[in-house]
Scaffold this motif. Structure first.
Motif: not given
Length: 89
Positions: A61-88
């Motif tokens: 949703x963030x990419x579609x609304x703000x991060x990429x221009x849907x007229x000129x750009x395509x995007x891919x999303x990769x998601x991985x779990x990470x530790x929270x900054x406090x726990x890391x």
């Protein structure tokens, strides 16, 4: 917590003058084996979500609304779990 990596690239049909300039510079430096360059951007998002699917939905949703221009750009999303900054720490 999840880290989403959003990779944004110009669509293949869109001229990439920055990529052309980099291609010529590389070839002038002796990298004749490089035959094409396309310039894009990578955006890292840290997302608090209960599931990877929810984090991916938010990132898309963030990419579609703000991060990429849907007229000129395509995007891919990769998601991985990470530790929270406090726990890391």
């Amino acid at each position: 917590m999840f880290k989403a990596i959003v990779t944004v690239r110009l669509r293949p049909s869109i001229l990439d003058p920055q990529g052309k300039a980099v291609l010529h510079a590389l070839q002038n430096l002796g990298y004749e084996a490089v035959t094409q360059v396309r310039i894009g951007k990578v955006i890292d998002l840290w997302i608090e979500a209960d599931t990877a699917d929810e984090a991916e939905r938010i990132a898309r949703e963030a990419a579609e609304k703000l991060l990429a221009n849907p007229v000129m750009e395509d995007f891919d999303v990769t998601v991985t779990p990470v530790e929270t900054p406090a726990a890391a720490g």
